[in-house]
Design a protein around this motif. Sequence first.
Motif, PDB file in Angstrom:
ATOM      1  N   ALA A  44     -34.425  11.868  32.697  1.00 55.71           N
ATOM      2  CA  ALA A  44     -34.052  11.531  31.324  1.00 55.71           C
ATOM      3  C   ALA A  44     -33.741  12.818  30.574  1.00 55.71           C
ATOM      4  O   ALA A  44     -34.400  13.828  30.775  1.00 55.71           O
ATOM      5  N   ARG A  45     -32.745  12.771  29.716  1.00 56.10           N
ATOM      6  CA  ARG A  45     -32.417  13.923  28.884  1.00 56.10           C
ATOM      7  C   ARG A  45     -32.864  13.601  27.469  1.00 56.10           C
ATOM      8  O   ARG A  45     -32.486  12.568  26.912  1.00 56.10           O
ATOM      9  N   ILE A  46     -33.694  14.479  26.913  1.00 57.76           N
ATOM     10  CA  ILE A  46     -34.166  14.304  25.543  1.00 57.76           C
ATOM     11  C   ILE A  46     -34.076  15.639  24.821  1.00 57.76           C
ATOM     12  O   ILE A  46     -33.958  16.689  25.450  1.00 57.76           O
ATOM     13  N   GLU A  47     -34.128  15.585  23.500  1.00 59.13           N
ATOM     14  CA  GLU A  47     -34.034  16.800  22.697  1.00 59.13           C
ATOM     15  C   GLU A  47     -35.181  17.744  23.047  1.00 59.13           C
ATOM     16  O   GLU A  47     -36.317  17.313  23.255  1.00 59.13           O
ATOM     17  N   THR A  48     -34.884  19.026  23.086  1.00 62.43           N
ATOM     18  CA  THR A  48     -35.867  20.035  23.463  1.00 62.43           C
ATOM     19  C   THR A  48     -37.093  19.994  22.561  1.00 62.43           C
ATOM     20  O   THR A  48     -38.226  20.021  23.043  1.00 62.43           O
ATOM     21  N   GLY A  49     -36.881  19.901  21.259  1.00 61.14           N
ATOM     22  CA  GLY A  49     -38.009  19.888  20.319  1.00 61.14           C
ATOM     23  C   GLY A  49     -38.913  18.685  20.525  1.00 61.14           C
ATOM     24  O   GLY A  49     -40.146  18.806  20.503  1.00 61.14           O
ATOM     25  N   LEU A  50     -38.311  17.528  20.742  1.00 56.29           N
ATOM     26  CA  LEU A  50     -39.088  16.311  20.987  1.00 56.29           C
ATOM     27  C   LEU A  50     -39.913  16.457  22.253  1.00 56.29           C
ATOM     28  O   LEU A  50     -41.098  16.137  22.282  1.00 56.29           O
ATOM     29  N   LYS A  51     -39.289  16.982  23.308  1.00 60.76           N
ATOM     30  CA  LYS A  51     -39.979  17.183  24.584  1.00 60.76           C
ATOM     31  C   LYS A  51     -41.161  18.131  24.406  1.00 60.76           C
ATOM     32  O   LYS A  51     -42.274  17.855  24.860  1.00 60.76           O
ATOM     33  N   GLU A  52     -40.933  19.252  23.741  1.00 62.86           N
ATOM     34  CA  GLU A  52     -42.001  20.241  23.564  1.00 62.86           C
ATOM     35  C   GLU A  52     -43.147  19.673  22.730  1.00 62.86           C
ATOM     36  O   GLU A  52     -44.316  19.870  23.066  1.00 62.86           O
ATOM     37  N   ASN A  53     -42.815  18.967  21.648  1.00 59.55           N
ATOM     38  CA  ASN A  53     -43.870  18.380  20.804  1.00 59.55           C
ATOM     39  C   ASN A  53     -44.670  17.334  21.572  1.00 59.55           C
ATOM     40  O   ASN A  53     -45.899  17.315  21.513  1.00 59.55           O
ATOM     41  N   ALA A  54     -43.974  16.473  22.292  1.00 62.75           N
ATOM     42  CA  ALA A  54     -44.655  15.418  23.052  1.00 62.75           C
ATOM     43  C   ALA A  54     -45.535  16.023  24.143  1.00 62.75           C
ATOM     44  O   ALA A  54     -46.690  15.615  24.320  1.00 62.75           O
ATOM     45  N   GLU A  55     -45.012  17.011  24.863  1.00 59.16           N
ATOM     46  CA  GLU A  55     -45.788  17.610  25.948  1.00 59.16           C
ATOM     47  C   GLU A  55     -46.985  18.383  25.423  1.00 59.16           C
ATOM     48  O   GLU A  55     -48.019  18.450  26.087  1.00 59.16           O
ATOM     49  N   SER A  56     -46.870  18.947  24.228  1.00 60.51           N
ATOM     50  CA  SER A  56     -48.014  19.625  23.611  1.00 60.51           C
ATOM     51  C   SER A  56     -49.136  18.628  23.325  1.00 60.51           C
ATOM     52  O   SER A  56     -50.310  18.881  23.608  1.00 60.51           O
ATOM     53  N   ILE A  57     -48.770  17.477  22.785  1.00 64.01           N
ATOM     54  CA  ILE A  57     -49.764  16.435  22.497  1.00 64.01           C
ATOM     55  C   ILE A  57     -50.353  15.896  23.802  1.00 64.01           C
ATOM     56  O   ILE A  57     -51.571  15.728  23.925  1.00 64.01           O
ATOM     57  N   LEU A  58     -49.492  15.656  24.796  1.00 66.31           N
ATOM     58  CA  LEU A  58     -49.980  15.154  26.085  1.00 66.31           C
ATOM     59  C   LEU A  58     -50.951  16.143  26.720  1.00 66.31           C
ATOM     60  O   LEU A  58     -51.980  15.738  27.280  1.00 66.31           O
ATOM     61  N   ALA A  59     -50.651  17.439  26.622  1.00 66.90           N
ATOM     62  CA  ALA A  59     -51.536  18.454  27.193  1.00 66.90           C
ATOM     63  C   ALA A  59     -52.904  18.407  26.524  1.00 66.90           C
ATOM     64  O   ALA A  59     -53.934  18.533  27.187  1.00 66.90           O
ATOM     65  N   GLN A  60     -52.913  18.217  25.202  1.00 69.67           N
ATOM     66  CA  GLN A  60     -54.185  18.109  24.490  1.00 69.67           C
ATOM     67  C   GLN A  60     -54.974  16.883  24.934  1.00 69.67           C
ATOM     68  O   GLN A  60     -56.202  16.880  24.916  1.00 69.67           O
ATOM     69  N   LEU A  61     -54.259  15.841  25.351  1.00 66.19           N
ATOM     70  CA  LEU A  61     -54.899  14.619  25.833  1.00 66.19           C
ATOM     71  C   LEU A  61     -55.249  14.702  27.312  1.00 66.19           C
ATOM     72  O   LEU A  61     -55.896  13.802  27.849  1.00 66.19           O
ATOM     73  N   GLY A  62     -54.783  15.764  27.982  1.00 73.53           N
ATOM     74  CA  GLY A  62     -55.040  15.906  29.413  1.00 73.53           C
ATOM     75  C   GLY A  62     -54.176  14.995  30.260  1.00 73.53           C
ATOM     76  O   GLY A  62     -54.571  14.587  31.343  1.00 73.53           O
ATOM     77  N   ILE A  63     -52.975  14.680  29.758  1.00 74.41           N
ATOM     78  CA  ILE A  63     -52.066  13.767  30.461  1.00 74.41           C
ATOM     79  C   ILE A  63     -50.775  14.516  30.772  1.00 74.41           C
ATOM     80  O   ILE A  63     -50.185  15.140  29.891  1.00 74.41           O
ATOM     81  N   SER A  64     -50.333  14.445  32.013  1.00 84.19           N
ATOM     82  CA  SER A  64     -49.070  15.087  32.376  1.00 84.19           C
ATOM     83  C   SER A  64     -47.908  14.203  31.921  1.00 84.19           C
ATOM     84  O   SER A  64     -48.084  12.994  31.726  1.00 84.19           O
ATOM     85  N   PRO A  65     -46.715  14.790  31.760  1.00 80.88           N
ATOM     86  CA  PRO A  65     -45.558  13.970  31.402  1.00 80.88           C
ATOM     87  C   PRO A  65     -45.308  12.851  32.417  1.00 80.88           C
ATOM     88  O   PRO A  65     -44.981  11.727  32.042  1.00 80.88           O
ATOM     89  N   SER A  66     -45.497  13.132  33.706  1.00 79.15           N
ATOM     90  CA  SER A  66     -45.309  12.090  34.728  1.00 79.15           C
ATOM     91  C   SER A  66     -46.304  10.958  34.539  1.00 79.15           C
ATOM     92  O   SER A  66     -45.946   9.779  34.669  1.00 79.15           O
ATOM     93  N   GLU A  67     -47.552  11.300  34.241  1.00 80.75           N
ATOM     94  CA  GLU A  67     -48.558  10.260  34.012  1.00 80.75           C
ATOM     95  C   GLU A  67     -48.214   9.429  32.777  1.00 80.75           C
ATOM     96  O   GLU A  67     -48.402   8.214  32.766  1.00 80.75           O
ATOM     97  N   ALA A  68     -47.695  10.091  31.720  1.00 84.25           N
ATOM     98  CA  ALA A  68     -47.319   9.368  30.502  1.00 84.25           C
ATOM     99  C   ALA A  68     -46.183   8.387  30.784  1.00 84.25           C
ATOM    100  O   ALA A  68     -46.207   7.248  30.311  1.00 84.25           O
ATOM    101  N   ILE A  69     -45.216   8.822  31.572  1.00 84.59           N
ATOM    102  CA  ILE A  69     -44.101   7.933  31.922  1.00 84.59           C
ATOM    103  C   ILE A  69     -44.608   6.774  32.768  1.00 84.59           C
ATOM    104  O   ILE A  69     -44.217   5.620  32.574  1.00 84.59           O
ATOM    105  N   LYS A  70     -45.522   7.073  33.706  1.00 79.25           N
ATOM    106  CA  LYS A  70     -46.099   6.005  34.527  1.00 79.25           C
ATOM    107  C   LYS A  70     -46.860   5.014  33.642  1.00 79.25           C
ATOM    108  O   LYS A  70     -46.769   3.801  33.844  1.00 79.25           O
ATOM    109  N   MET A  71     -47.576   5.505  32.628  1.00 75.73           N
ATOM    110  CA  MET A  71     -48.291   4.619  31.698  1.00 75.73           C
ATOM    111  C   MET A  71     -47.305   3.738  30.938  1.00 75.73           C
ATOM    112  O   MET A  71     -47.530   2.533  30.784  1.00 75.73           O
ATOM    113  N   LEU A  72     -46.217   4.344  30.452  1.00 73.42           N
ATOM    114  CA  LEU A  72     -45.200   3.581  29.720  1.00 73.42           C
ATOM    115  C   LEU A  72     -44.615   2.489  30.607  1.00 73.42           C
ATOM    116  O   LEU A  72     -44.536   1.330  30.202  1.00 73.42           O
ATOM    117  N   TYR A  73     -44.220   2.830  31.818  1.00 74.50           N
ATOM    118  CA  TYR A  73     -43.653   1.847  32.741  1.00 74.50           C
ATOM    119  C   TYR A  73     -44.654   0.742  33.052  1.00 74.50           C
ATOM    120  O   TYR A  73     -44.285  -0.431  33.136  1.00 74.50           O
TER     121      TYR A  73
END
Length: 136
Positions: A44-73
């Motif tokens: 997926a292609r997303i805006e750089t700022g959105l990606k960085e902000n989301a990944e920062s929050i996910l890191a604080q939650l201890g969730i990888s981007p792949s895990e977040a996508i798996k949760m969404l699916y």
Amino acid sequence: MKDILSYEKQLLAFACICKQIVLSFSHKERKERDFMANTAPVYARIETGLKENAESILAQLGISPSEAIKMLYSQIVLVKGMPFQSKLPDINHFSAQGITKAEFDTELQKGVDSIKNGRTHSAEDVDRMLAEEFGI
């Protein structure tokens, strides 16, 4: 002779430990290989700022981007749709989209007449009224 047997026992114990280590690595590699065989990439292609902000929050939650996508699916499958409401906003009568030009001119004239007659509100009053009526 006793030293040789002791040495042989130590050597045998060491060999057993090494075998166990090799087997555990093989098991881990097999699990990873099986996992990789049962997965598919998602791009997926997303805006750089959105990606960085989301990944920062996910890191604080201890969730990888792949895990977040798996949760969404998983949630999409579970609820058979998006796990949040996705719709166009209702047309608000107070927006330019919700009224005709004549209605807009009438509302504008009411505002001008109110000012001419001294019926005005402070910014604090307007904020309070908007919060009460619209929750903003």
